[in-house]
Structure formats: structure tokens, C-alpha cells
Scaffold this motif. Structure first.
Motif, PDB file in Angstrom:
ATOM      1  N   TRP A 141       0.851  -1.199   0.000  1.00 31.11           N
ATOM      2  CA  TRP A 141       0.000   0.000   0.000  1.00 31.11           C
ATOM      3  C   TRP A 141       0.877   1.236   0.000  1.00 31.11           C
ATOM      4  O   TRP A 141       1.815   1.354   0.775  1.00 31.11           O
ATOM      5  CB  TRP A 141      -0.898  -0.026   1.230  1.00 31.11           C
ATOM      6  N   ARG A 142       0.565   2.189  -0.878  1.00 39.65           N
ATOM      7  CA  ARG A 142       1.393   3.377  -1.005  1.00 39.65           C
ATOM      8  C   ARG A 142       0.587   4.487  -1.672  1.00 39.65           C
ATOM      9  O   ARG A 142      -0.583   4.309  -1.994  1.00 39.65           O
ATOM     10  CB  ARG A 142       2.635   3.064  -1.837  1.00 39.65           C
ATOM     11  N   GLY A 143       1.234   5.636  -1.862  1.00 42.02           N
ATOM     12  CA  GLY A 143       0.599   6.716  -2.599  1.00 42.02           C
ATOM     13  C   GLY A 143      -0.116   7.728  -1.725  1.00 42.02           C
ATOM     14  O   GLY A 143       0.125   7.834  -0.520  1.00 42.02           O
ATOM     15  N   LYS A 144      -1.014   8.479  -2.360  1.00 40.03           N
ATOM     16  CA  LYS A 144      -1.692   9.595  -1.710  1.00 40.03           C
ATOM     17  C   LYS A 144      -2.544   9.150  -0.523  1.00 40.03           C
ATOM     18  O   LYS A 144      -2.597   9.835   0.498  1.00 40.03           O
ATOM     19  CB  LYS A 144      -2.572  10.326  -2.723  1.00 40.03           C
ATOM     20  N   LYS A 145      -3.232   8.002  -0.641  1.00 35.01           N
ATOM     21  CA  LYS A 145      -4.097   7.548   0.445  1.00 35.01           C
ATOM     22  C   LYS A 145      -3.294   7.293   1.717  1.00 35.01           C
ATOM     23  O   LYS A 145      -3.726   7.641   2.822  1.00 35.01           O
ATOM     24  CB  LYS A 145      -4.858   6.290   0.030  1.00 35.01           C
ATOM     25  N   VAL A 146      -2.141   6.678   1.555  1.00 35.19           N
ATOM     26  CA  VAL A 146      -1.280   6.430   2.718  1.00 35.19           C
ATOM     27  C   VAL A 146      -0.869   7.746   3.355  1.00 35.19           C
ATOM     28  O   VAL A 146      -0.912   7.905   4.583  1.00 35.19           O
ATOM     29  CB  VAL A 146      -0.027   5.624   2.306  1.00 35.19           C
ATOM     30  N   ALA A 147      -0.466   8.708   2.533  1.00 38.42           N
ATOM     31  CA  ALA A 147      -0.027  10.001   3.049  1.00 38.42           C
ATOM     32  C   ALA A 147      -1.135  10.678   3.850  1.00 38.42           C
ATOM     33  O   ALA A 147      -0.894  11.205   4.945  1.00 38.42           O
ATOM     34  CB  ALA A 147       0.414  10.903   1.889  1.00 38.42           C
ATOM     35  N   TRP A 148      -2.352  10.636   3.331  1.00 42.12           N
ATOM     36  CA  TRP A 148      -3.469  11.259   4.046  1.00 42.12           C
ATOM     37  C   TRP A 148      -3.773  10.543   5.353  1.00 42.12           C
ATOM     38  O   TRP A 148      -4.056  11.184   6.374  1.00 42.12           O
ATOM     39  CB  TRP A 148      -4.722  11.297   3.162  1.00 42.12           C
ATOM     40  N   TRP A 149      -3.671   9.209   5.364  1.00 34.29           N
ATOM     41  CA  TRP A 149      -3.939   8.469   6.602  1.00 34.29           C
ATOM     42  C   TRP A 149      -2.844   8.695   7.642  1.00 34.29           C
ATOM     43  O   TRP A 149      -3.108   8.687   8.843  1.00 34.29           O
ATOM     44  CB  TRP A 149      -4.094   6.977   6.303  1.00 34.29           C
TER      45      TRP A 149
END
Length: 266
Positions: free
Chosen positions: A235-243
Motif C-alpha cells: 500500500w502506497r501513494g496519496k491515500k497512505v499520506a493522508w492516513w
């Protein structure tokens, strides 16, 4: 000491201006990292004195809204300074220095009521030091998450923006973020266990279920899910950053939310 804190706030503000002005120049000149490291070392020496002098003088650990903010900010800047000798953290200072100035200003304006704990209380020291290190690491990873979002935004632009060359590659930012999350999660787990199992020795009373517990457990669970999904499902990307950002907000509410309400408003 208040005067020294104001000088420290001004120093971080100056560092912020220097970093932002260089970022906006759009030149091919290399960032003067060695100069920044030297200046930051001098600022950190002052910050170290401001944080630790009153505690070492009284042989106690001061825990209060303002003192905690000051200590965590010191740890975050120290981690950045040490890490800058090994990793490419360029771009992180654009958020770290202004945040440090603002947070220290809040600590100066709203110091709260400090509570002194004797340093010979080993259970308390394990709990507090692991918690403070975890907060500092998660603070750095949250800034890295923000940097990921900015870098990702530049990658999706149809034209090349000169400022993006100042930032590290997206994969490098992401790798550093997950390294920080893993270490911070271990420290947060140690803090949670020591604070629960040894609550009476640490705080002088049994563990209680309150909003601090709710936000603390929530942030711990979110970090656990992030690391688990990253390991099992890449899991990576923008969703991870927001979480990562959401979890850090929850973690800050667990400690500073209760501190602010109890010490500042009342």
C-alpha cells in the motif's frame, strides 16, 4: 528564559525565510546544505539549552503543554539535522522550520501549568521518553507525508515546474516515511504498554478509560493498519499520506488535546 525562547523563535523564522527564498529562486545552484547544517547546529545548541537547562537544574522532567511542545519540536529538528548528513531531506525544511517557529510561539504564549516528575522514576522515564521520541518521529513522517502530496501534485502537472527539482524523488520520500513509521510505531507501542501496565507507578493512579485513551488507541490502530497493508499489499501513494496525517492528528489530540483543555482553558 522567555527572552531566549523568543530569540529561538526568531532564529527558526529566519531559517524559514532563507529556505523559502532559495526554493523560489528557480536556479540550478545547489542548495547550501553545509551552511544550513552549521546554522542549524548553532540554533539547536540554543534550543537544547532552553529545553534542558531548567530540568537539569531542578533534576526533574517538566511535563506541561508548553514544555512538551518545546521538547517535541527540539527532537524533530534534531532528528532532521542528524538525518540530513545521511539522507536527502531537502524540501522538508520548508515545512519543518516554519512549523517549529509557530509551535514555539504557541508554547511561549500558552505555556500551561508544568508538572515536575523526578528523573529517578524509571517507569515514568521509559514511558515519557518513548512517547516523546514516537511523537517526534511521527511528526517528521507527517511532514514527509505532506511532502509526498506536494511531490505527487507536481508529477501530475502537464508542465515541468522549476520548484520540483528542489524536492527529493517520490520513492525516496516514501521510503523514509515508512522507515520513520516503523520505528515510531515500536516506540508508541512501548509507551502505550508502559503507560497502561505501570500506570500507578508512572502517574500515581490506575489506568483510566477516557478520551485520551480513545484517541491514542485510534492512532495506534491506524498506524498498525498502514504498516500492515504496506507490508502485505504494498500500500502506497496519496491515500497512505493522508492516513498518516489523520493518525498524527489523532495522536496529538490524545495528548495535547487533553493538556490544552485542562491546562489552558481551565
Amino acid at each position: 528564559m522567555s527572552l531566549l525562547l523568543l530569540v529561538l523563535i526568531l532564529a527558526y523564522a529566519v531559517l524559514s525565510v532563507l529556505a523559502w527564498r532559495f526554493w523560489q529562486r528557480h536556479t540550478d545552484v545547489a542548495y547550501p546544505l553545509r551552511g544550513e547544517q552549521l546554522l542549524l547546529m548553532l540554533v539547536l545548541l540554543l534550543h537544547t539549552f532552553v529545553v534542558w537547562q531548567p530540568m537539569l537544574q531542578q533534576r526533574v522532567l517538566l511535563v506541561g503543554f508548553g514544555h512538551a511542545l518545546n521538547l517535541i519540536t527540539w527532537l524533530m529538528v534534531l532528528l532532521y539535522w542528524v538525518g540530513s548528513f545521511r539522507y536527502r531531506l531537502q524540501g522538508l525544511q520548508l515545512a519543518l522550520f516554519p512549523c517549529s517557529a509557530v509551535v514555539l510561539l504557541v508554547a511561549w504564549l500558552l505555556p500551561g501549568q508544568p508538572t515536575a516528575y523526578p528523573m529517578h522514576n524509571s517507569a515514568f522515564m521509559i514511558h515519557v521518553l518513548s512517547a516523546l521520541l514516537a511523537y517526534a518521529l511521527f511528526g517528521i513522517t507527517t511532514l514527509l507525508a505532506g511532502l509526498m502530496l506536494v511531490r505527487n501534485h507536481y508529477l501530475h502537472l502537464r508542465k515541468t515546474v522549476p520548484q520540483q527539482s528542489f524536492l527529493p524523488p517520490l520513492l525516496a520520500i516514501e521510503k523514509l516515511m515508512f522507515q520513520g513509521l516503523q520505528t515510531g510505531f515500536v516506540l508508541l507501542t512501548i509507551a502505550a504498554i508502559s503507560g497502561t501496565v505501570f500506570s500507578e507507578a508512572v502517574f500515581g493512579e490506575p489506568a483510566r478509560f477516557n478520551h485520551k485513551t480513545v484517541f491514542g488507541v485510534l492512532s495506534w490502530l491506524i498506524y498498525l493498519v498502514i504498516l500492515f497493508r504496506h507490508h502485505m499489499q504494498a500500500w502506497r501513494g496519496k491515500k497512505v499520506a493522508w492516513w498518516v496525517i489523520v493518525s498524527f492528528v489523532s495522536l496529538m489530540l490524545a495528548y495535547f488535546g487533553s493538556k490544552f483543555v485542562l491546562e489552558i482553558l481551565f
